[in-house]
Design a protein around this motif. Structure first.
Motif, short mmCIF file in Angstrom:
data_model
loop_
_atom_site.label_atom_id
_atom_site.label_comp_id
_atom_site.label_asym_id
_atom_site.label_seq_id
_atom_site.Cartn_x
_atom_site.Cartn_y
_atom_site.Cartn_z
N TYR A 148 0.29 63.45 50.22
CA TYR A 148 0.96 62.18 50.57
C TYR A 148 -0.01 61.24 51.28
N ARG A 149 -0.78 61.78 52.20
CA ARG A 149 -1.76 60.95 52.91
C ARG A 149 -2.85 60.47 51.95
N ARG A 150 -3.24 61.32 51.01
CA ARG A 150 -4.23 60.89 50.02
C ARG A 150 -3.69 59.76 49.16
N MET A 151 -2.44 59.88 48.73
CA MET A 151 -1.86 58.82 47.92
C MET A 151 -1.75 57.52 48.70
N ARG A 152 -1.49 57.61 49.99
CA ARG A 152 -1.44 56.41 50.81
C ARG A 152 -2.81 55.73 50.84
N VAL A 153 -3.87 56.52 50.91
CA VAL A 153 -5.23 55.96 50.87
C VAL A 153 -5.50 55.33 49.51
N VAL A 154 -5.06 55.98 48.42
CA VAL A 154 -5.26 55.43 47.08
C VAL A 154 -4.58 54.07 46.94
N ARG A 155 -3.36 53.99 47.42
CA ARG A 155 -2.62 52.73 47.32
C ARG A 155 -3.32 51.62 48.11
N ARG A 156 -3.85 51.96 49.28
CA ARG A 156 -4.53 50.94 50.07
C ARG A 156 -5.86 50.54 49.43
N LEU A 157 -6.54 51.48 48.79
CA LEU A 157 -7.76 51.14 48.08
C LEU A 157 -7.45 50.22 46.90
N VAL A 221 -12.68 48.33 50.95
CA VAL A 221 -13.01 49.11 49.77
C VAL A 221 -13.92 50.27 50.13
N GLU A 222 -14.95 50.00 50.92
CA GLU A 222 -15.88 51.06 51.31
C GLU A 222 -15.18 52.11 52.17
N TYR A 223 -14.35 51.65 53.09
CA TYR A 223 -13.68 52.56 54.02
C TYR A 223 -12.72 53.50 53.28
N TYR A 224 -11.90 52.94 52.41
CA TYR A 224 -10.91 53.77 51.73
C TYR A 224 -11.54 54.60 50.62
N THR A 225 -12.64 54.15 50.04
CA THR A 225 -13.35 54.99 49.07
C THR A 225 -13.88 56.24 49.74
N ARG A 226 -14.43 56.08 50.91
CA ARG A 226 -14.92 57.24 51.66
C ARG A 226 -13.77 58.16 52.07
N GLU A 227 -12.67 57.57 52.53
CA GLU A 227 -11.51 58.37 52.91
C GLU A 227 -10.95 59.15 51.71
N LEU A 228 -10.90 58.50 50.56
CA LEU A 228 -10.38 59.16 49.37
C LEU A 228 -11.25 60.34 48.96
N ALA A 229 -12.56 60.18 49.04
CA ALA A 229 -13.45 61.29 48.69
C ALA A 229 -13.25 62.47 49.62
N MET A 230 -13.05 62.21 50.89
CA MET A 230 -12.82 63.29 51.85
C MET A 230 -11.50 63.99 51.58
N PRO A 773 -8.46 55.54 42.04
CA PRO A 773 -7.63 54.34 41.97
C PRO A 773 -7.45 53.85 40.55
N MET A 774 -6.26 53.33 40.27
CA MET A 774 -6.00 52.72 38.97
C MET A 774 -6.75 51.39 38.88
N SER A 775 -7.04 50.99 37.67
CA SER A 775 -7.69 49.70 37.47
C SER A 775 -6.73 48.58 37.86
N TYR A 776 -7.30 47.41 38.10
CA TYR A 776 -6.48 46.27 38.54
C TYR A 776 -5.39 45.97 37.52
#
Length: 785
Positions: A148-157, A221-230, A773-776
């Protein structure tokens, strides 16, 4: 008529005098109506049984084009990917998973069998060579929180990417800024006016433990990309550990027997002298000694097979004893302790232990639950497993046909069935009390939803001050109907919350079935409380003036309540059906999105899940609505036949409206082959019985002498028909017969396991792939530089 009634009441029984020969006409009519209803329902049951057997044997919409299914709710791989166009075939997307027809869901799995390998070995010993795979449901609440937390990061990214594409600016935000969402759309906590000097630099490829302080401005973008990888790395590691545990089990499974082992250890100490302690290699896995020392290891396959064999042989032939010789092999001390009540105390403690285990399994949650799925390689094997008594031990290993993966509410799948059953009993008891108290708001609506009552409200006195009485008549005719419709619309929401959140039901279809049952009986209460309350309330003054004429007064006033139900049906025809066709909820939500949100700032996920989300037909909500009209028609068909014309008009228009909605609007999320249809037909007969009993009571009020004697067997005849329908059709439709299953196995032997996967009934959180992340917008890409 002899009753001097006017309007459409002149065509009701209130216009027939007491004890007249004309009372025979409706008495004969209700017998003919019952015969016709039974005949039609018998035809429907026969047709349903043929369709049901076709579904159980061959399935509907099964994937025949070679697409492989993903375990995320039973989706195909093509569905898991982004769809190229919204107009792709929905029949292909939402097809019935073929593996579900060859699978059973097993409840009350004993501790010894709570692993994939142990459960597989057990069923393979019962049906050698017929088992494809076994899967025990796990308690993965911690993993689900991480996902759930990962999906929240994906949505924000994705939101940061959409902001960049829509404005041409890079999104930045303050770490720790709270987020808010409205109707599934995240608001924008981004700022784009920060200079590069104010933005903290982030290396998205850095997987270190760098922590940013709250309020620090970072590139989104940089912040959430790093969070998503973790998060992806963390979830993947956790999934591997849980999958390994699912295969072989772990020692935590056997901690459920902690109390039993404690009692046994005490018994052994009392009856046997102490011996030298066992070496680590001699200690038995799952014993009290190994548990007390906190050993943490996973058993081998051979150990699990040994445990399975022990469980299979428990209470076997070697343990058969003669009455009175239960303790002949025990020591004298143990036999003496049993005689003074120690055996009773041990039994009480064992019972207490089972209740504690149930609470521990539910509240604390063990890794391996008591629920699992077993897939077989033939229909005859799954038919045998779903119908046979699998184990001679009581309250152990209950199997039935498995639902399709999309139908399962995975967050409730690990809840023990005993816990579900106890919660259902408690909820049913409270809802029964609520049904009794439900008469209070209904009577209040009948008494206070009038023009006179509204005129007493400050500022509403103008209602009666008008010289035109048509406004007051309109309010008196339709305000109670609208108030009742608003009240009963709340009921399905309450029933759904009870079924999902309190009772922890495990499938969406079971939730809808519970809503259907409860909603129907509450609607039934609505009708008869309205009938009795309306008749008594309107006639109370006349009865007080002439108590000896109470039957005659009630006999004449009861048909007048049909005016309320005629208004009710006309309201459903002129307002209810157009609202269903207009889909007011979806329309209002779309208008909010169009007026208050910029579509360019919305992500593709928000467009799919919030704005263009597929809607499904909620059978538990819609079926009782149609049954309500049927029951109203059955109740008043003989008392005031005008109701039949209103009912026929409603169903004629409802057929047009709902056929269009089912074919072009609603999308089935899961397919159970019409499993709820027999319940609907049975409740149709329940409504018929209620109408018969009502008419029988009404004939007594009309002082009929021989007519009640003729009508008295009618409810019993209908109840007998219900029993025969249940025995002939409903039981037969629950699963395939062994003969039919064997014939289908012979004709489909080559294609049986073509689309089977071991992970089909694995929880989606355990098989969730690495998120990105899904494409725009579909067909586009977003390259990070």
């Amino acid at each position: 008529g002899e009753g001097n009634m006017t309007g459409f009441y002149a065509m009701s029984m209130s216009n027939v005098a007491q004890s007249r020969w004309r009372l025979w006409v409706p008495s004969i009519f209700i017998w003919l109506m019952t015969a016709y209803v039974v005949y039609v329902l018998d035809l429907e049951f026969r047709h349903y049984l043929l369709c049901r057997m076709e579904f159980l044997g061959k399935g509907w919409g099964s994937n025949s084009e070679g697409d492989s299914y993903d375990v995320l709710g039973g989706k195909s791989v093509n569905e898991s990917c982004e769809l190229s166009t919204p107009s792709m075939s929905r029949n292909k997307i939402y097809s019935f998973h073929p593996q579900a027809r060859y699978s059973v869901i097993v409840e009350k799995i004993p501790v010894e069998l709570r692993s994939d390998n142990a459960l597989y070995d057990y069923f393979n010993s019962l049906l050698p060579g017929k088992v494809h795979s076994a899967c025990v449901v796990m308690n993965v609440s911690e993993l689900e929180r991480k996902i759930y937390r990962r999906m929240r990061v994906v949505r924000r990214l994705e939101k940061a990417q959409a902001f960049n594409r829509a404005t041409g600016k890079w999104a930045t935000h303050k770490v720790g800024t709270p987020r808010c969402s409205i109707l599934g759309v995240d608001l924008l906590p981004f700022c784009s006016n920060e200079t590069d000097d104010n933005v903290s630099k982030i290396n998205r490829h850095d997987m270190g433990e760098e922590i940013f302080s709250k309020g620090e401005i970072v590139d989104s973008v940089e912040y959430y990309t790093r969070e998503l990888a973790m998060f992806n790395a963390e979830v993947l590691s956790f999934q591997r550990e849980l999958k390994e545990t699912a295969q072989n089990g772990n020692d935590q499974n056997y901690d459920a027997s902690w109390f039993r082992r404690l009692v046994d250890h005490f018994d052994d100490s009392a009856s046997n002298p102490p011996s030298r302690p066992e070496s680590p290699s001699e200690q038995h896995y799952g014993s009290f000694d190994s548990m007390s020392k906190g050993r943490n290891f996973k058993p081998s396959i051979s150990r699990l097979k040994s445990l399975r064999d022990t469980y299979l042989n428990k209470f076997g032939e070697d343990l058969i004893i003669q009455p009175g010789g239960e303790d002949k092999n025990e020591t004298k001390l143990r036999r003496f302790m049993n005689k003074i009540g120690f055996s009773f105390l041990s039994s009480v403690c064992d019972r207490f232990k089972k209740q504690i285990d149930l609470v521990v399994d539910t509240v604390i949650g063990r890794t391996m639950s008591s629920t699992g799925f077993v897939t077989f390689t033939s229909l005859s094997a799954v038919t045998f497993a779903a119908s046979a008594n699998l184990c001679h031990l009581p309250d152990t290993l209950e199997a039935k046909m498995a639902p399709t993966p999309r139908d399962i509410i995975w967050k409730n799948a690990s809840i023990p069935k005993s816990y579900n059953d106890s919660r259902i009993e408690i909820a049913s008891a409270f809802l029964m009390v609520g049904a009794i108290l439900w008469s209070v708001p209904l009577v209040a609506i009948q008494a206070f939803a009038t023009a006179d009552s509204l005129s007493r409200v400050p500022g509403m006195g103008w209602i009666l001050s008008s010289n035109d009485d048509r406004l007051a008549s309109l309010i008196n005719g339709y305000l109670p109907v609208l108030a009742l419709l608003a009240l009963i619309m709340i009921l399905p929401m309450i029933f759904e919350w009870i079924a999902v959140a309190y009772e922890k039901r495990k499938t969406h279809s079971d939730v809808q079935q519970s809503i259907l049952n409860r909603y129907f009986y509450y609607q039934l209460g609505n009708i008869y409380i309205t009938v009795t309350a309306g008749s008594i309330w309107d006639s109370l003054f006349d009865i007080m003036q002439a108590p000896s004429s109470a039957f005659r007064i009630l006999g004449r006033s009861m048909p007048t309540v049909v005016g309320y139900f005629v208004s009710f049906l006309l309201t459903k025809i002129l307002a209810g059906l157009p609202m269903v066709l207009m889909r007011g909820g979806s329309l209002s939500k779309m208008m909010i999105y169009k007026f208050f949100f910029n579509e360019r700032l919305l992500t593709q996920r928000e467009l799919d899940e919030a704005i263009y989300k597929r809607e499904q037909l909620l059978y538990g909500w819609e079926y009782p609505t149609q049954l309500l009209v049927i029951v109203i028609c059955f109740t008043y068909a003989c008392i005031s036949p005008i109701i039949l014309f209103c009912g026929a008009m409603y169903f004629h228009l409802a057929l047009v409206v709902y056929k269009k909605q089912v074919l072009y609007v609603f999308t089935a999320e899961y397919e159970n082959g019409g499993a709820m249809f027999p319940s609907v037909l049975q409740r149709t007969l329940v409504g018929l019985v209620c109408g018969q009993v009502t008419f029988l009571g009404y004939m007594i009020l009309r002082e009929g002498y021989f007519q009640p004697l003729v009508l008295f067997p009618l409810p019993f005849v209908t109840t007998t028909v219900m029993t025969r329908f249940h025995d002939y059709y409903i039981k037969s439709s629950s699963q395939l017969s062994v003969q039919k299953a064997t014939q289908l196995d012979e004709s489909h032997r080559q294609n049986t396991m073509e689309h089977f996967r071991k992970e089909t009934f694995r929880q989606p959180s355990l098989t969730a792939p690495i998120e990105s992340p899904m494409s725009y917008r579909r067909g586009e890409s977003f390259a990070l530089t």
